[in-house]
Scaffold this motif. Structure first.
Motif, PDB file in Angstrom:
ATOM      1  N   ARG A   1       0.817  -1.216   0.000  1.00 46.84           N
ATOM      2  CA  ARG A   1       0.000   0.000   0.000  1.00 46.84           C
ATOM      3  C   ARG A   1       0.851   1.266   0.000  1.00 46.84           C
ATOM      4  N   SER A   2       2.016   1.219   0.649  1.00 44.41           N
ATOM      5  CA  SER A   2       2.848   2.421   0.731  1.00 44.41           C
ATOM      6  C   SER A   2       3.833   2.560  -0.418  1.00 44.41           C
ATOM      7  N   ALA A   3       4.312   1.447  -0.975  1.00 50.24           N
ATOM      8  CA  ALA A   3       5.399   1.522  -1.951  1.00 50.24           C
ATOM      9  C   ALA A   3       4.950   1.309  -3.393  1.00 50.24           C
ATOM     10  N   THR A   4       3.747   0.804  -3.593  1.00 54.76           N
ATOM     11  CA  THR A   4       3.302   0.521  -4.957  1.00 54.76           C
ATOM     12  C   THR A   4       2.035   1.310  -5.246  1.00 54.76           C
ATOM     13  N   ILE A   5       1.470   1.082  -6.443  1.00 51.58           N
ATOM     14  CA  ILE A   5       0.225   1.762  -6.795  1.00 51.58           C
ATOM     15  C   ILE A   5      -0.991   1.065  -6.201  1.00 51.58           C
ATOM     16  N   SER A   6      -0.772  -0.011  -5.465  1.00 47.88           N
ATOM     17  CA  SER A   6      -1.878  -0.797  -4.882  1.00 47.88           C
ATOM     18  C   SER A   6      -2.361  -0.166  -3.573  1.00 47.88           C
ATOM     19  N   LEU A   7      -2.885   1.038  -3.675  1.00 54.42           N
ATOM     20  CA  LEU A   7      -3.275   1.797  -2.484  1.00 54.42           C
ATOM     21  C   LEU A   7      -4.431   1.137  -1.736  1.00 54.42           C
ATOM     22  N   ASP A   8      -5.303   0.449  -2.463  1.00 53.02           N
ATOM     23  CA  ASP A   8      -6.466  -0.171  -1.838  1.00 53.02           C
ATOM     24  C   ASP A   8      -6.271  -1.659  -1.586  1.00 53.02           C
ATOM     25  N   TYR A   9      -5.051  -2.148  -1.695  1.00 50.95           N
ATOM     26  CA  TYR A   9      -4.798  -3.572  -1.500  1.00 50.95           C
ATOM     27  C   TYR A   9      -4.941  -3.913  -0.019  1.00 50.95           C
ATOM     28  N   PHE A  10      -5.723  -4.933   0.262  1.00 47.33           N
ATOM     29  CA  PHE A  10      -5.862  -5.365   1.651  1.00 47.33           C
ATOM     30  C   PHE A  10      -5.657  -6.868   1.790  1.00 47.33           C
ATOM     31  N   GLY A  11      -4.939  -7.441   0.843  1.00 50.83           N
ATOM     32  CA  GLY A  11      -4.605  -8.858   0.909  1.00 50.83           C
ATOM     33  C   GLY A  11      -5.520  -9.705   0.051  1.00 50.83           C
ATOM     34  N   ASP A  12      -5.146 -10.972  -0.068  1.00 58.59           N
ATOM     35  CA  ASP A  12      -5.904 -11.917  -0.890  1.00 58.59           C
ATOM     36  C   ASP A  12      -6.987 -12.595  -0.065  1.00 58.59           C
ATOM     37  N   SER A  13      -8.062 -12.981  -0.752  1.00 60.36           N
ATOM     38  CA  SER A  13      -9.002 -13.905  -0.118  1.00 60.36           C
ATOM     39  C   SER A  13      -8.327 -15.280  -0.116  1.00 60.36           C
ATOM     40  N   ILE A  14      -8.807 -16.183   0.706  1.00 64.50           N
ATOM     41  CA  ILE A  14      -8.248 -17.532   0.730  1.00 64.50           C
ATOM     42  C   ILE A  14      -8.460 -18.194  -0.625  1.00 64.50           C
ATOM     43  N   LEU A  15      -9.616 -17.960  -1.251  1.00 61.50           N
ATOM     44  CA  LEU A  15      -9.879 -18.508  -2.590  1.00 61.50           C
ATOM     45  C   LEU A  15      -8.830 -18.032  -3.577  1.00 61.50           C
ATOM     46  N   ASN A  16      -8.590 -16.717  -3.621  1.00 65.01           N
ATOM     47  CA  ASN A  16      -7.628 -16.171  -4.577  1.00 65.01           C
ATOM     48  C   ASN A  16      -6.225 -16.681  -4.314  1.00 65.01           C
TER      49      ASN A  16
ATOM     50  N   THR B   1      -5.363 -19.489  -2.882  1.00 68.84           N
ATOM     51  CA  THR B   1      -5.315 -20.899  -3.281  1.00 68.84           C
ATOM     52  C   THR B   1      -5.205 -21.011  -4.796  1.00 68.84           C
ATOM     53  N   MET B   2      -5.970 -20.203  -5.513  1.00 68.39           N
ATOM     54  CA  MET B   2      -5.911 -20.234  -6.976  1.00 68.39           C
ATOM     55  C   MET B   2      -4.560 -19.744  -7.485  1.00 68.39           C
ATOM     56  N   ASP B   3      -3.934 -18.808  -6.770  1.00 71.79           N
ATOM     57  CA  ASP B   3      -2.580 -18.370  -7.144  1.00 71.79           C
ATOM     58  C   ASP B   3      -1.603 -19.538  -7.053  1.00 71.79           C
ATOM     59  N   THR B   4      -1.722 -20.340  -6.006  1.00 73.22           N
ATOM     60  CA  THR B   4      -0.844 -21.502  -5.855  1.00 73.22           C
ATOM     61  C   THR B   4      -1.118 -22.522  -6.949  1.00 73.22           C
TER      62      THR B   4
END
Length: 196
Positions: A118-133, A135-138
């Motif tokens: 949130r502080s270093a990138t453009i992902s200002l509204d990033y609050f982490g992944d859902s467990i589903l997301n 798991t799908m990333d893995t």
């Protein structure tokens, strides 16, 4: 030992390695649940694709613009497994890749890393992944790993470059930029990503 017996033993060992991969994935899910991660998007529904990068649905659904990065993780981890576990079965190398990806998915969803994004990138509204997301990333990493195991190296490298260039063009972000901005943020890159 007969040829058929040796093949059967190798097949049984492969299933053990694959079961271990599923066990590691189950640990990832459990740890993220204990960390308080949401199972699915707070919106209450699941989408196959979330195309809006700067939205509350990003990193919450089955796939998004960061899925190609996880496929590339699989390419990289296949190469790493080839170097470190030469002569070991493919399923053993997949376990190594799954351990690395799972470790990242857990660390990525800690408050420290979420705040860093949130502080270093453009992902200002990033609050982490859902467990589903997560798991799908893995699973996307595992798909990339298996793709790399089947394709010639030159084709895998070409595919990785294409995915990086395409996502960079579409959303002004990709695996290389994501790592760069997380580790060593550059104001010029952040401004370009924001369209300034």
């Amino acid at each position: 030992m007969t040829i058929a017996g040796g093949a059967r033993d190798r097949g049984q060992r492969a299933w053990i390695w694959l079961a271990a991969c599923l066990g590691v994935l189950a640990v990832q899910v459990l740890v993220q649940h204990l960390m308080g991660r949401l199972w699915i998007c707070e919106c209450g529904y699941v989408k196959l694709w979330e195309g809006a990068v700067n939205s509350s649905g990003n990193s919450q659904h089955i796939a998004d613009w960061y899925t190609p990065s996880h496929i590339i993780h699989g390419f990289v981890f296949y190469g790493l497994g080839h170097l470190l576990l030469r002569g070991k079965p493919l399923s053993a190398r997949l376990l190594l890749a799954t351990l690395i990806e799972t470790a990242w998915e857990i660390v990525e969803n800690t408050p420290m890393v979420i705040n860093r994004y949130r502080s270093a990138t453009i992902s200002l509204d990033y609050f982490g992944d859902s467990i589903l997301n997560s798991t799908m990333d893995t699973l996307a990493m595992a798909a990339g790993f298996l793709i790399a195991a089947r394709l010639p190296v030159a084709v895998t490298v070409t595919l990785a470059i294409f995915l990086e260039l395409f996502t960079g063009w579409m959303i002004r972000d990709n695996l290389v930029l994501n790592v760069l901005m997380l580790v060593w943020p550059l104001d010029a890159v952040k401004a370009w990503q924001a369209g300034v």
